[in-house]
Design a protein around this motif. Structure first.
Motif, PDB file in Angstrom:
ATOM      1  N   TYR A  94       0.845  -1.196   0.000  1.00  0.00           N
ATOM      2  CA  TYR A  94       0.000   0.000   0.000  1.00  0.00           C
ATOM      3  C   TYR A  94       0.882   1.249   0.000  1.00  0.00           C
ATOM      4  CZ  TYR A  94      -4.242  -2.662   0.661  1.00  0.00           C
ATOM      5  OH  TYR A  94      -5.310  -3.518   0.476  1.00  0.00           O
ATOM      6  N   TYR A  95       0.547   2.172  -0.887  1.00  0.00           N
ATOM      7  CA  TYR A  95       1.295   3.411  -1.044  1.00  0.00           C
ATOM      8  C   TYR A  95       0.397   4.616  -0.783  1.00  0.00           C
ATOM      9  CZ  TYR A  95       4.557   0.474  -3.701  1.00  0.00           C
ATOM     10  OH  TYR A  95       5.428  -0.502  -4.110  1.00  0.00           O
ATOM     11  N   CYS A  96       0.929   5.608  -0.091  1.00  0.00           N
ATOM     12  CA  CYS A  96       0.219   6.876  -0.062  1.00  0.00           C
ATOM     13  C   CYS A  96       0.862   7.813  -1.069  1.00  0.00           C
ATOM     14  CB  CYS A  96       0.182   7.494   1.335  1.00  0.00           C
ATOM     15  SG  CYS A  96       1.703   8.217   1.914  1.00  0.00           S
ATOM     16  N   ALA A  97       0.072   8.732  -1.549  1.00  0.00           N
ATOM     17  CA  ALA A  97       0.508   9.642  -2.602  1.00  0.00           C
ATOM     18  C   ALA A  97      -0.125  11.006  -2.387  1.00  0.00           C
ATOM     19  CB  ALA A  97       0.128   9.084  -3.964  1.00  0.00           C
ATOM     20  N   GLY A  98       0.532  12.029  -2.899  1.00  0.00           N
ATOM     21  CA  GLY A  98       0.019  13.378  -2.734  1.00  0.00           C
ATOM     22  C   GLY A  98       0.222  14.220  -3.975  1.00  0.00           C
ATOM     23  N   THR A  99      -0.645  15.199  -4.140  1.00  0.00           N
ATOM     24  CA  THR A  99      -0.508  16.149  -5.238  1.00  0.00           C
ATOM     25  C   THR A  99      -1.073  17.492  -4.805  1.00  0.00           C
ATOM     26  OG1 THR A  99      -1.025  16.650  -7.538  1.00  0.00           O
ATOM     27  CG2 THR A  99      -2.711  15.463  -6.281  1.00  0.00           C
ATOM     28  N   SER A 100      -0.438  18.561  -5.293  1.00  0.00           N
ATOM     29  CA  SER A 100      -0.946  19.908  -5.042  1.00  0.00           C
ATOM     30  C   SER A 100      -1.659  20.449  -6.272  1.00  0.00           C
ATOM     31  CB  SER A 100       0.197  20.849  -4.650  1.00  0.00           C
ATOM     32  OG  SER A 100       1.157  20.908  -5.693  1.00  0.00           O
ATOM     33  N   THR A 101      -1.704  19.650  -7.327  1.00  0.00           N
ATOM     34  CA  THR A 101      -2.369  20.078  -8.551  1.00  0.00           C
ATOM     35  C   THR A 101      -3.879  19.980  -8.382  1.00  0.00           C
ATOM     36  OG1 THR A 101      -0.521  19.328  -9.895  1.00  0.00           O
ATOM     37  CG2 THR A 101      -2.628  19.621 -11.027  1.00  0.00           C
ATOM     38  N   TYR A 102      -4.581  20.990  -8.876  1.00  0.00           N
ATOM     39  CA  TYR A 102      -6.037  20.933  -8.840  1.00  0.00           C
ATOM     40  C   TYR A 102      -6.545  20.137 -10.023  1.00  0.00           C
ATOM     41  CZ  TYR A 102     -10.897  22.182  -9.446  1.00  0.00           C
ATOM     42  OH  TYR A 102     -12.249  22.101  -9.632  1.00  0.00           O
ATOM     43  N   TYR A 103      -7.426  19.184  -9.746  1.00  0.00           N
ATOM     44  CA  TYR A 103      -8.096  18.418 -10.793  1.00  0.00           C
ATOM     45  C   TYR A 103      -9.587  18.611 -10.658  1.00  0.00           C
ATOM     46  CZ  TYR A 103      -3.679  15.998 -11.630  1.00  0.00           C
ATOM     47  OH  TYR A 103      -2.373  15.698 -11.939  1.00  0.00           O
ATOM     48  N   PHE A 109      -5.666   8.325 -10.713  1.00  0.00           N
ATOM     49  CA  PHE A 109      -4.680   7.660 -11.545  1.00  0.00           C
ATOM     50  C   PHE A 109      -3.282   7.955 -11.019  1.00  0.00           C
ATOM     51  CE2 PHE A 109      -7.615   6.160 -14.583  1.00  0.00           C
ATOM     52  CZ  PHE A 109      -8.588   7.133 -14.730  1.00  0.00           C
ATOM     53  N   VAL A 110      -2.391   6.980 -11.176  1.00  0.00           N
ATOM     54  CA  VAL A 110      -1.024   7.113 -10.690  1.00  0.00           C
ATOM     55  C   VAL A 110      -0.381   8.385 -11.242  1.00  0.00           C
ATOM     56  CG1 VAL A 110       1.280   6.088 -10.790  1.00  0.00           C
ATOM     57  CG2 VAL A 110      -0.708   4.638 -10.326  1.00  0.00           C
ATOM     58  N   ARG A 111      -0.612   8.682 -12.520  1.00  0.00           N
ATOM     59  CA  ARG A 111       0.051   9.818 -13.167  1.00  0.00           C
ATOM     60  C   ARG A 111      -0.398  11.162 -12.602  1.00  0.00           C
ATOM     61  NH1 ARG A 111      -3.766   7.962 -16.955  1.00  0.00           N
ATOM     62  NH2 ARG A 111      -5.401   9.495 -17.454  1.00  0.00           N
ATOM     63  N   GLU A 112      -1.477  11.176 -11.851  1.00  0.00           N
ATOM     64  CA  GLU A 112      -1.997  12.435 -11.320  1.00  0.00           C
ATOM     65  C   GLU A 112      -1.375  12.817  -9.975  1.00  0.00           C
ATOM     66  OE1 GLU A 112      -6.144  11.128 -11.645  1.00  0.00           O
ATOM     67  OE2 GLU A 112      -6.473  12.801 -13.040  1.00  0.00           O
ATOM     68  N   TYR A 113      -0.577  11.944  -9.409  1.00  0.00           N
ATOM     69  CA  TYR A 113       0.047  12.221  -8.124  1.00  0.00           C
ATOM     70  C   TYR A 113       1.544  12.459  -8.312  1.00  0.00           C
ATOM     71  CZ  TYR A 113      -4.275  10.971  -5.808  1.00  0.00           C
ATOM     72  OH  TYR A 113      -5.571  10.950  -5.376  1.00  0.00           O
ATOM     73  N   ASP A 114       2.073  13.421  -7.586  1.00  0.00           N
ATOM     74  CA  ASP A 114       3.469  13.832  -7.739  1.00  0.00           C
ATOM     75  C   ASP A 114       4.400  13.213  -6.714  1.00  0.00           C
ATOM     76  OD1 ASP A 114       1.872  16.909  -8.227  1.00  0.00           O
ATOM     77  OD2 ASP A 114       2.800  15.738  -9.841  1.00  0.00           O
ATOM     78  N   TYR A 115       3.876  12.895  -5.548  1.00  0.00           N
ATOM     79  CA  TYR A 115       4.725  12.439  -4.450  1.00  0.00           C
ATOM     80  C   TYR A 115       4.225  11.085  -3.964  1.00  0.00           C
ATOM     81  CZ  TYR A 115       5.890  17.361  -4.608  1.00  0.00           C
ATOM     82  OH  TYR A 115       6.264  18.604  -5.038  1.00  0.00           O
ATOM     83  N   TRP A 116       5.180  10.205  -3.645  1.00  0.00           N
ATOM     84  CA  TRP A 116       4.866   8.838  -3.244  1.00  0.00           C
ATOM     85  C   TRP A 116       5.700   8.410  -2.057  1.00  0.00           C
ATOM     86  CZ3 TRP A 116       1.085   5.922  -5.605  1.00  0.00           C
ATOM     87  CH2 TRP A 116       0.542   6.457  -6.768  1.00  0.00           C
ATOM     88  N   GLY A 117       5.088   7.609  -1.196  1.00  0.00           N
ATOM     89  CA  GLY A 117       5.826   6.978  -0.129  1.00  0.00           C
ATOM     90  C   GLY A 117       6.494   5.705  -0.633  1.00  0.00           C
TER      91      GLY A 117
END
Length: 126
Positions: A94-103, A109-117
């Protein structure tokens, strides 16, 4: 730049529960949309759940809806995934992910997140 560190994985019997945590670095955690993904051996990484920066909106994959709950504590820079009624098919990293981009639509989708644990292993025995 945000660094994410997951914890809380382990081995559990079917029907049991686990709570995953994801601690984030940085002072603007509340501005990040956060998500949980999982990847089973030989399979692609798949979306599990998403939560907006304020915590006011969540989205779940159909496979976990009603069993998993995503939440966040912005004062602690942490996002959680409470997993109940676990099944063997929930076994994955299990991975957490984060993004500051507004959608416009919740990012799933994986490509929509910038940061990953780095991921945490969850194993559910039958």
């Amino acid at each position: 730049q945000v660094q994410l560190v997951e914890s809380g994985g382990g081995l559990v019997q079917a029907g049991g529960s686990l709570r995953l945590s994801c601690a984030a670095s940085g002072r603007t955690f509340s501005s990040y949309t956060m998500g949980w993904f999982r990847q089973a051996p030989g399979k692609e990484r798949e979306f599990v759940a998403h939560i907006t920066g304020s915590g006011g909106s969540t989205l779940y994959a159909d496979s976990v809806k009603g069993r998993f709950t995503i939440s966040r504590d912005n004062a602690k820079n942490t996002v959680y995934l409470q997993m109940n009624s676990l099944k063997p098919e929930d076994t994955a990293v299990y991975y957490c992910a984060g993004t500051s981009t507004y959608y416009y639509l919740p990012p799933r989708f994986v490509r929509e997140y910038d940061y990953w644990g780095q991921g945490t292993q969850v194993t559910v025995s039958s």
